[in-house]
Design a protein around this motif. Structure first.
Motif, PDB file in Angstrom:
ATOM      1  N   ASP A 272      39.136  42.605  23.234  1.00 56.68           N
ATOM      2  CA  ASP A 272      39.553  42.276  22.217  1.00 56.68           C
ATOM      3  C   ASP A 272      40.076  43.227  21.113  1.00 56.68           C
ATOM      4  O   ASP A 272      40.402  44.422  21.849  1.00 56.68           O
ATOM      5  N   GLY A 273      40.051  43.283  19.805  1.00 58.78           N
ATOM      6  CA  GLY A 273      40.599  44.164  18.979  1.00 58.78           C
ATOM      7  C   GLY A 273      39.589  45.394  19.110  1.00 58.78           C
ATOM      8  O   GLY A 273      40.164  46.561  19.063  1.00 58.78           O
ATOM      9  N   ALA A 274      38.318  45.459  19.135  1.00 64.63           N
ATOM     10  CA  ALA A 274      37.377  46.530  19.515  1.00 64.63           C
ATOM     11  C   ALA A 274      37.725  47.206  20.685  1.00 64.63           C
ATOM     12  O   ALA A 274      37.871  48.380  20.823  1.00 64.63           O
ATOM     13  N   ALA A 275      38.137  46.480  21.715  1.00 69.45           N
ATOM     14  CA  ALA A 275      38.363  47.131  23.029  1.00 69.45           C
ATOM     15  C   ALA A 275      39.834  47.891  22.979  1.00 69.45           C
ATOM     16  O   ALA A 275      39.819  48.836  23.478  1.00 69.45           O
ATOM     17  N   ARG A 276      40.768  47.295  22.141  1.00 68.44           N
ATOM     18  CA  ARG A 276      42.034  48.019  21.956  1.00 68.44           C
ATOM     19  C   ARG A 276      41.847  49.323  21.310  1.00 68.44           C
ATOM     20  O   ARG A 276      42.529  50.418  21.677  1.00 68.44           O
ATOM     21  N   GLU A 277      40.913  49.466  20.300  1.00 69.34           N
ATOM     22  CA  GLU A 277      40.621  50.765  19.602  1.00 69.34           C
ATOM     23  C   GLU A 277      40.197  51.725  20.647  1.00 69.34           C
ATOM     24  O   GLU A 277      40.616  52.840  20.720  1.00 69.34           O
ATOM     25  N   LEU A 278      39.325  51.262  21.520  1.00 71.04           N
ATOM     26  CA  LEU A 278      38.470  52.110  22.188  1.00 71.04           C
ATOM     27  C   LEU A 278      39.391  52.606  23.383  1.00 71.04           C
ATOM     28  O   LEU A 278      39.510  53.743  23.685  1.00 71.04           O
ATOM     29  N   HIS A 279      40.391  51.857  23.890  1.00 70.66           N
ATOM     30  CA  HIS A 279      41.137  52.163  24.963  1.00 70.66           C
ATOM     31  C   HIS A 279      42.256  53.075  24.048  1.00 70.66           C
ATOM     32  O   HIS A 279      42.480  54.233  24.777  1.00 70.66           O
TER      33      HIS A 279
ATOM     34  N   VAL B 186      42.213  41.269  31.566  1.00 73.71           N
ATOM     35  CA  VAL B 186      41.769  40.911  30.268  1.00 73.71           C
ATOM     36  C   VAL B 186      40.455  40.953  29.813  1.00 73.71           C
ATOM     37  O   VAL B 186      40.005  40.641  28.710  1.00 73.71           O
ATOM     38  N   GLY B 187      39.669  41.642  30.753  1.00 72.32           N
ATOM     39  CA  GLY B 187      38.364  41.796  30.640  1.00 72.32           C
ATOM     40  C   GLY B 187      37.304  42.546  31.855  1.00 72.32           C
ATOM     41  O   GLY B 187      38.096  42.871  32.829  1.00 72.32           O
ATOM     42  N   VAL B 188      36.037  42.434  31.494  1.00 71.29           N
ATOM     43  CA  VAL B 188      35.090  42.977  32.658  1.00 71.29           C
ATOM     44  C   VAL B 188      34.052  42.038  33.047  1.00 71.29           C
ATOM     45  O   VAL B 188      33.634  41.187  32.179  1.00 71.29           O
ATOM     46  N   THR B 189      33.512  42.143  34.104  1.00 74.12           N
ATOM     47  CA  THR B 189      32.242  41.235  34.452  1.00 74.12           C
ATOM     48  C   THR B 189      31.212  41.937  33.429  1.00 74.12           C
ATOM     49  O   THR B 189      31.005  42.883  33.574  1.00 74.12           O
TER      50      THR B 189
ATOM     51  N   PRO C 272      43.487  36.562  24.400  1.00 78.19           N
ATOM     52  CA  PRO C 272      43.468  35.378  25.244  1.00 78.19           C
ATOM     53  C   PRO C 272      44.400  35.172  26.178  1.00 78.19           C
ATOM     54  O   PRO C 272      45.619  35.384  25.610  1.00 78.19           O
ATOM     55  N   VAL C 273      44.601  34.970  27.515  1.00 72.25           N
ATOM     56  CA  VAL C 273      45.259  34.443  28.529  1.00 72.25           C
ATOM     57  C   VAL C 273      44.584  33.264  29.009  1.00 72.25           C
ATOM     58  O   VAL C 273      43.539  33.296  29.758  1.00 72.25           O
TER      59      VAL C 273
ATOM     60  N   ARG D   9      24.348  34.235  23.902  1.00 72.57           N
ATOM     61  CA  ARG D   9      24.151  35.533  24.285  1.00 72.57           C
ATOM     62  C   ARG D   9      25.459  36.374  24.793  1.00 72.57           C
ATOM     63  O   ARG D   9      25.565  37.464  24.787  1.00 72.57           O
ATOM     64  N   LEU D  10      26.569  35.303  24.923  1.00 69.20           N
ATOM     65  CA  LEU D  10      28.050  35.910  25.338  1.00 69.20           C
ATOM     66  C   LEU D  10      29.031  34.811  24.594  1.00 69.20           C
ATOM     67  O   LEU D  10      29.980  35.031  25.116  1.00 69.20           O
ATOM     68  N   ALA D  11      28.612  34.469  23.479  1.00 69.89           N
ATOM     69  CA  ALA D  11      29.663  33.601  22.632  1.00 69.89           C
ATOM     70  C   ALA D  11      30.953  34.446  22.323  1.00 69.89           C
ATOM     71  O   ALA D  11      30.744  35.479  21.926  1.00 69.89           O
ATOM     72  N   GLY D  12      32.145  34.057  22.841  1.00 69.33           N
ATOM     73  CA  GLY D  12      33.232  34.652  22.821  1.00 69.33           C
ATOM     74  C   GLY D  12      33.751  35.082  23.943  1.00 69.33           C
ATOM     75  O   GLY D  12      35.100  35.550  24.125  1.00 69.33           O
ATOM     76  N   GLY D  13      32.970  35.261  24.944  1.00 67.79           N
ATOM     77  CA  GLY D  13      33.377  35.601  26.293  1.00 67.79           C
ATOM     78  C   GLY D  13      33.688  34.341  27.217  1.00 67.79           C
ATOM     79  O   GLY D  13      33.773  33.190  26.512  1.00 67.79           O
ATOM     80  N   GLU D  14      34.131  34.717  28.311  1.00 63.91           N
ATOM     81  CA  GLU D  14      34.429  33.694  29.367  1.00 63.91           C
ATOM     82  C   GLU D  14      33.693  33.500  30.636  1.00 63.91           C
ATOM     83  O   GLU D  14      33.028  34.419  30.808  1.00 63.91           O
ATOM     84  N   GLN D  15      33.703  32.393  31.002  1.00 64.76           N
ATOM     85  CA  GLN D  15      32.992  32.187  32.305  1.00 64.76           C
ATOM     86  C   GLN D  15      33.842  31.823  33.284  1.00 64.76           C
ATOM     87  O   GLN D  15      34.743  30.982  33.272  1.00 64.76           O
ATOM     88  N   LEU D  16      33.462  32.201  34.693  1.00 65.20           N
ATOM     89  CA  LEU D  16      34.179  31.927  35.816  1.00 65.20           C
ATOM     90  C   LEU D  16      33.278  31.369  36.833  1.00 65.20           C
ATOM     91  O   LEU D  16      32.100  31.591  37.095  1.00 65.20           O
ATOM     92  N   LYS D  17      33.615  30.193  37.347  1.00 67.30           N
ATOM     93  CA  LYS D  17      32.750  29.466  38.348  1.00 67.30           C
ATOM     94  C   LYS D  17      33.798  28.658  39.513  1.00 67.30           C
ATOM     95  O   LYS D  17      34.741  28.279  39.157  1.00 67.30           O
ATOM     96  N   PRO D  18      33.194  28.549  40.622  1.00 67.84           N
ATOM     97  CA  PRO D  18      31.932  29.460  40.990  1.00 67.84           C
ATOM     98  C   PRO D  18      32.148  30.814  41.361  1.00 67.84           C
ATOM     99  O   PRO D  18      33.225  31.186  41.709  1.00 67.84           O
ATOM    100  N   CYS D  19      31.131  31.464  41.082  1.00 67.90           N
ATOM    101  CA  CYS D  19      31.062  33.058  41.285  1.00 67.90           C
ATOM    102  C   CYS D  19      29.726  33.469  41.462  1.00 67.90           C
ATOM    103  O   CYS D  19      29.074  33.466  40.275  1.00 67.90           O
ATOM    104  N   ARG D  20      29.280  34.063  42.475  1.00 65.23           N
ATOM    105  CA  ARG D  20      27.945  34.527  42.697  1.00 65.23           C
ATOM    106  C   ARG D  20      27.740  35.966  43.023  1.00 65.23           C
ATOM    107  O   ARG D  20      26.770  36.264  43.847  1.00 65.23           O
ATOM    108  N   MET D  21      28.755  36.712  42.677  1.00 64.19           N
ATOM    109  CA  MET D  21      28.606  38.177  43.127  1.00 64.19           C
ATOM    110  C   MET D  21      27.384  38.791  42.401  1.00 64.19           C
ATOM    111  O   MET D  21      27.007  38.465  41.063  1.00 64.19           O
ATOM    112  N   THR D  22      26.517  39.757  43.070  1.00 69.44           N
ATOM    113  CA  THR D  22      25.443  40.356  42.581  1.00 69.44           C
ATOM    114  C   THR D  22      25.628  41.279  41.745  1.00 69.44           C
ATOM    115  O   THR D  22      26.576  41.986  41.467  1.00 69.44           O
ATOM    116  N   ASN D  23      24.616  42.115  41.446  1.00 66.21           N
ATOM    117  CA  ASN D  23      24.672  43.511  40.800  1.00 66.21           C
ATOM    118  C   ASN D  23      25.390  44.376  41.499  1.00 66.21           C
ATOM    119  O   ASN D  23      25.385  44.493  42.773  1.00 66.21           O
TER     120      ASN D  23
END
Length: 289
Positions: free
Chosen positions: A276-283, A254-257, A186-187, A221-235
């Motif tokens: 998180d820790g899983a991302a650290r292992e993948l990296h 710190v993460g990805v959309t 977390p940051v 659906r994304l418990a543990g993630g973060e949300q940014l508002k306002p932001c309406r960027m599309t696909n």
């Protein structure tokens, strides 16, 4: 932001994989040859419904060199029922790594059950701008995603790390573009999300961003993630980096959309999968490639 829209969202490209990652398809020259300017301009984010809403993401206005490590990620989806392959696009960003060749993106940009699994012909173009490739192009050699994404498509694990080959001049991507340090934990404080949204009112040709306060996602659906508002960027913005500044004044990724649900109450919210820790292992696995 994940082709930022659909919870079950749209997809991108690359090839084989497991937690540690396995080699992707070979043939860098063939992949570059495939991605003609016509195919690049025609690439669309998979599963992206049209949207005519006013944008909340705005064009990046701080100069291309400040974020030249951010770029568009192109790929082809597995053949559909008619045997036709489709082009798709996401966003990715170079992160610091020992092999100087790793980018971070969304898990659904490289593997998505809805479209048949692994993507192919993965090509990264840093600092893409209206068809220009100022820092060359790089094809994928290996991809790493978490089992929580490949098996259950848990959006909390909707991140991927991709090891790239060298560019047309034999250079590693980090040597050419620089990189941001990945931070696994977390940051607090405001964050910036960058991406190349494709669906209206955007066209995928320029880098966009949202900046503001974030809060924890409580939706299952994304418990543990973060949300940014306002932001309406599309696909197309899916996989784009989320940047933050630490207490030591260090700018880190710190993460990805990951996604944005379709429900009305989320129309101006972007969801991010945090490293998180899983991302650290993948990296760690990818930087050893």
């Amino acid at each position: 932001m994940i082709s930022i829209l659909s919870v079950v969202a749209a997809a991108l490209a690359a090839t084989t994989l497991t937690p540690a990652g396995t080699p992707v398809e070979s043939g860098a020259d063939d992949i570059r040859a495939y991605w003609t300017s016509e195919r690049i301009r025609a690439a669309v984010a998979a599963g992206s419904p049209a949207a005519d809403e006013p944008p909340d993401g705005v064009k990046w206005g701080f100069g291309p060199d400040s974020v030249r490590n951010v770029g568009r990620l192109f790929m082809t989806l597995p053949p559909d029922k008619t045997g036709k392959e489709r082009e798709a696009t996401c966003t990715a960003a170079v992160v610091e790594s020992a092999n100087r060749s790793v980018v971070a993106t969304a898990g659904h940009c490289v593997h998505l059950k809805e479209v048949g699994g692994w993507m192919k012909r993965l090509l990264f173009v840093p600092a893409y701008d209206n068809g220009k490739k100022p820092y060359g192009s790089y094809t994928a050699e290996s991809v790493g995603i978490a089992p929580a994404w490949s098996e259950a498509e848990d959006h909390k694990a909707d991140f991927a790390f991709v090891t790239l080959g060298k560019d047309e001049k034999g250079r590693t991507v980090q040597d050419v573009t620089g990189a941001r340090k990945p931070h696994f934990g977390p940051v607090p404080g405001p964050k910036s999300a960058l991406g190349y949204p494709f669906v209206k009112p955007y066209d995928g040709e320029t880098l966009q961003h949202c900046t503001g306060p974030t809060s924890a996602v409580t939706d299952a659906r994304l418990a543990g993630g973060e949300q940014l508002k306002p932001c309406r960027m599309t696909n197309g913005a899916s996989g784009g980096p989320w940047y933050a500044r630490t207490a030591f004044q260090e700018d880190v990724q710190v993460g990805v959309t990951s996604s944005r649900p379709k429900e009305e109450q989320f129309k101006d919210v972007a969801w991010g999968a945090m490293f998180d820790g899983a991302a650290r292992e993948l990296h760690a696995a990818q930087e050893r490639k």
